[in-house]
Design an enzyme around this catalytic site. Structure first.
Site: not given
Ligand code: SF4
Length: 350
Positions: A90, A335
């Site tokens: 990704e 994150c």
């Protein structure tokens, strides 16, 4: 005939074998890095017989990845790519208010570091991405969506454990290739000491973020297994060398987990870290990030008020800290949330 894997070196060798003039490689570089083409077929600046030969050897695709899906959030979009061996990675595209367009890219399929708070770490390492697969994420988005102003190498994987990373930085910054200023390139690491030193030697201008997250060796070892091999004091020695040489800021990423790393003793440990930096102290900057939930984690999502309170406490100790904007939480693109885990119909494709 089985297709050969496309790489810059394989391309150079092929052109040499065909006795093609040197400018052919330049034409291909131009097409790859500066033009919107995605296939050899579209490269009409090359003679047709050469294009046909290239297609018969490498296949028609210029990039070694294929887009499977895009998920759009408020200011972030997550791109799921399939690689030629069926693995998936990704990348996260972010548009900042000032108009800057940034892409956060992956360097490994999974990650060997196995940090306990990270969805990528749960996968374990499958393999390093090749130079072309890392570049391909940026080239795909810049060719098909929008030009990219900044690249952050902070997606899936530990970049400084991928031996190709320095070659990748070369291609991103070379004036006859992607031509990005090294100042617009950021890389994060959990603290791979030889990698930090090599980055300082080769690319002092690249922005470096050290994923500190836990300010004591014991706590780091509990949450981040790589800490057993790369001790905090050794990491800071390498970071100090970089700060001294470059006089540039080094960012310390700190994912706040309530009751785990925002206690009084954590504050004290952070204070000691800053005091130990002496005259280099002003070159360190803390980026606070709220913990984002990942599947099967016992740790709760961190409320923004908790992060703001911690920031205030740090300020009282003269530690400069910014609360980082969390892009892409709604699409699991923030994150620590990247995992390329998707329903069966999007799983490994051939
Ligand atoms: S935080 Fe980074 S280094 Fe740690 S497991 Fe996740 S991707 Fe790997």
């Amino acid at each position: 005939m089985q297709l050969q894997r496309f790489s810059f070196n394989a391309l150079k060798d092929f052109l040499k074998q065909q006795n093609e003039p040197i400018f052919r490689y330049k034409q291909l570089q131009q097409a790859l890095f500066r033009e919107p083409h995605l296939t050899f077929h579209e490269l009409t600046t090359l003679p047709l017989p050469l294009r046909e030969k290239l297609i018969s050897v490498f296949g028609d695709d210029l990039l070694p990845l294929r887009l499977l899906r895009v998920q759009k959030g408020m200011q972030a979009s997550k791109y799921l790519f399939a690689l030629q061996d069926g693995e998936r990675i990704e990348s996260v595209y972010m548009q900042f208010q000032e108009g800057l367009k940034s892409l956060c890219i992956s360097t490994q399929v999974g990650c060997a570091c196995r940090c306990a708070f990270c969805a990528t770490g749960k996968i374990g390492i499958q393999r390093n991405l090749t130079v072309e697969e890392i570049l391909g994420q940026v080239l795909y988005v810049s060719k098909t969506v929008t030009p990219i102003d900044r690249i952050t190498i902070m997606g899936m994987g530990e970049a400084l454990l991928n031996p190709h990373i320095f070659e990748v930085i070369h291609h991103f910054t070379a004036t006859d290739e992607f031509q990005l200023s090294p100042y617009k390139l950021s890389i994060s690491t959990v603290g791979i000491v030889p990698g930090i030193r090599k980055l300082t030697q080769l690319y002092p201008q690249v922005t470096l973020t050290f994923s500190l997250h836990f300010p004591s060796q014991t706590l780091r070892e509990q949450w981040m297994p790589t800490a057993q091999h790369h001790r905090l004091e050794d990491i800071f020695e390498a970071l100090d060398e970089r700060a001294k040489l470059t006089n540039r800021k080094i960012y310390l990423a700190y994912m706040v987990m309530d009751g785990i790393n925002n206690r009084l003793q954590d504050l004290e440990a952070l204070k000691s870290i800053f005091e130990a930096r002496g005259p280099l102290r002003h070159l360190y900057h803390v980026n606070l990030i709220p913990f984002h939930p990942i599947p099967h984690s016992k740790v709760q999502e961190t409320h923004k008020s908790v992060v703001l309170r911690f920031q205030k406490q740090l300020k009282q100790h003269r530690i400069v800290a910014t609360v980082r904007q969390s892009f892409g939480k709604s699409i699991q693109a923030a994150c620590g949330q990247l995992s390329a885990a998707y329903p069966v119909h999007l799983q490994k494709s051939s």
